[in-house]
Scaffold this motif. Structure first.
Motif, short mmCIF file in Angstrom:
data_model
loop_
_atom_site.label_atom_id
_atom_site.label_comp_id
_atom_site.label_asym_id
_atom_site.label_seq_id
_atom_site.Cartn_x
_atom_site.Cartn_y
_atom_site.Cartn_z
N SER A 100 0.85 -1.20 0.00
CA SER A 100 0.00 0.00 0.00
C SER A 100 0.88 1.24 0.00
N ASN A 101 0.43 2.24 -0.76
CA ASN A 101 1.15 3.51 -0.91
C ASN A 101 2.55 3.34 -1.51
N ILE A 102 2.67 2.39 -2.46
CA ILE A 102 3.97 2.19 -3.10
C ILE A 102 3.92 2.43 -4.61
N THR A 103 2.73 2.59 -5.18
CA THR A 103 2.63 2.83 -6.62
C THR A 103 1.33 3.56 -6.93
N PHE A 104 1.37 4.37 -8.00
CA PHE A 104 0.17 5.06 -8.47
C PHE A 104 -0.61 4.19 -9.46
N ALA A 105 -0.03 3.08 -9.88
CA ALA A 105 -0.67 2.24 -10.90
C ALA A 105 -1.99 1.68 -10.40
N LYS A 106 -2.90 1.49 -11.32
CA LYS A 106 -4.23 0.96 -10.99
C LYS A 106 -4.12 -0.54 -10.70
N PRO A 107 -4.74 -1.00 -9.60
CA PRO A 107 -4.70 -2.44 -9.29
C PRO A 107 -5.16 -3.29 -10.47
N GLY A 108 -4.37 -4.32 -10.78
CA GLY A 108 -4.69 -5.20 -11.89
C GLY A 108 -4.14 -4.76 -13.22
N SER A 109 -3.44 -3.62 -13.27
CA SER A 109 -2.97 -3.09 -14.55
C SER A 109 -1.66 -3.70 -15.03
N ALA A 110 -0.98 -4.47 -14.19
CA ALA A 110 0.27 -5.12 -14.62
C ALA A 110 -0.09 -6.35 -15.46
N GLN A 111 0.39 -6.37 -16.68
CA GLN A 111 0.05 -7.46 -17.58
C GLN A 111 1.31 -7.98 -18.29
N GLY A 112 1.25 -9.24 -18.71
CA GLY A 112 2.35 -9.81 -19.48
C GLY A 112 3.59 -10.09 -18.68
N LEU A 113 3.43 -10.33 -17.38
CA LEU A 113 4.58 -10.67 -16.54
C LEU A 113 4.94 -12.14 -16.80
N HIS A 114 6.16 -12.39 -17.23
CA HIS A 114 6.53 -13.72 -17.69
C HIS A 114 7.32 -14.51 -16.64
N LEU A 115 6.93 -15.76 -16.48
CA LEU A 115 7.63 -16.72 -15.63
C LEU A 115 8.14 -17.84 -16.55
N ILE A 116 9.44 -18.06 -16.55
CA ILE A 116 10.02 -19.05 -17.44
C ILE A 116 10.07 -20.41 -16.75
N VAL A 117 9.60 -21.44 -17.45
CA VAL A 117 9.58 -22.80 -16.90
C VAL A 117 10.19 -23.76 -17.92
N SER A 118 10.67 -24.90 -17.42
CA SER A 118 11.27 -25.88 -18.33
C SER A 118 10.28 -26.95 -18.76
N ASP A 119 9.14 -27.05 -18.08
CA ASP A 119 8.09 -28.01 -18.46
C ASP A 119 6.75 -27.32 -18.27
N ILE A 120 6.15 -26.86 -19.36
CA ILE A 120 4.94 -26.05 -19.30
C ILE A 120 3.75 -26.83 -18.73
N GLU A 121 3.63 -28.09 -19.08
CA GLU A 121 2.48 -28.87 -18.61
C GLU A 121 2.59 -29.16 -17.12
N MET A 122 3.80 -29.47 -16.66
CA MET A 122 4.00 -29.71 -15.24
C MET A 122 3.74 -28.44 -14.43
N ALA A 123 4.25 -27.31 -14.92
CA ALA A 123 4.07 -26.04 -14.22
C ALA A 123 2.61 -25.63 -14.19
N ASN A 124 1.91 -25.82 -15.30
CA ASN A 124 0.49 -25.48 -15.37
C ASN A 124 -0.31 -26.29 -14.34
N ALA A 125 -0.01 -27.58 -14.26
CA ALA A 125 -0.72 -28.45 -13.31
C ALA A 125 -0.38 -28.09 -11.87
N ALA A 126 0.88 -27.74 -11.62
CA ALA A 126 1.30 -27.42 -10.26
C ALA A 126 0.62 -26.16 -9.75
N LEU A 127 0.56 -25.12 -10.58
CA LEU A 127 -0.09 -23.88 -10.16
C LEU A 127 -1.60 -24.05 -10.02
N ALA A 128 -2.18 -24.83 -10.90
CA ALA A 128 -3.62 -25.11 -10.79
C ALA A 128 -3.91 -25.81 -9.47
#
Length: 221
Positions: free
Chosen positions: A74-102
């Motif tokens: 709180s009180n650290i940015t003027f940006a609108k909540p939810g406005s950060a988009q396209g933040l990338h997380l690199i993984v070596s196995d997309i299916e495993m990572a998708n299942a793990a986060l789900a």
């Protein structure tokens, strides 16, 4: 240090000679406790939760294996909540990572690739279900959003393009290393088949060369 000494250093040093490592990405949220619960629930490391006067608060979390952290509060940015988009997380196995986060509560898009095959389009435009048909590095994605709508994208990278990595191979976690070893084992199996199925006594050297080449973007053997 004098002005002249600084000028001399500036003349001798170009921007390309100065390491600039991305350390933190700040994302805007509306409910700090809700965001904290979400990200810690994903398994991200809680690094700090510090409060100050006038409802000032800073929370830092780090995705597993990431050298870059995420800050919200709180009180650290003027940006609108939810406005950060396209933040990338690199993984070596997309299916495993998708299942793990789900499994940890993230509402995942499911694995997809882009119809154009270069990079994903905005939003859900041109998404094709399933990983890249050839499982090409950089070509498979999955996405999710935090409770405010800040958008994250998982991107599968198994073989870096040339010039993308300096300083040799680096694996950020045991899971990352295990995935690299599995890919090397599969590739080495094909290598032995091409040589009449004869056991390769120098397989450790072959693995090492293959894994270094994969990470550095050099041609793998």
């Amino acid at each position: 240090m004098t002005v002249q000494e600084r000028a001399t250093i500036s003349q001798k040093t170009s921007a390309g000679e100065i390491d600039m490592k991305l350390e933190v990405v700040v994302i805007p949220v509306s409910d700090v406790e809700r965001a904290k619960s979400f990200y810690v629930g994903l398994g991200w490391r809680l690094d700090a939760d510090v409060s100050g006067p006038n409802e000032f608060r800073v929370i830092q979390v780090t995705p597993p294996g990431s050298p870059c952290s995420v800050i919200f509060g709180s009180n650290i940015t003027f940006a609108k909540p939810g406005s950060a988009q396209g933040l990338h997380l690199i993984v070596s196995d997309i299916e495993m990572a998708n299942a793990a986060l789900a499994g940890r509560g993230a509402e995942m898009s499911g694995v997809f690739h882009d119809a154009g095959g270069v990079f994903h389009h905005k939003g859900t435009d041109d998404r094709v279900a399933g990983p890249n048909p050839s499982r090409a590095s950089y070509g498979s994605f999955a996405s999710f959003a935090d409770p405010d709508g800040n958008g994250w994208v998982l991107q599968e990278i198994t073989n870096r393009l040339p010039g993308r990595v300096d300083g040799g191979a680096a694996y950020s976690s045991s899971a990352d290393l295990a995935s690299a070893l599995r890919r090397a084992a599969d590739a080495h199996g094909e290598h032995e088949k091409q040589n009449g199925g004869v056991h390769d006594e120098k397989w450790p050297e072959w693995y090492a060369a293959h894994m270094l080449g994969e990470v550095a973007g050099a041609a793998t053997i």
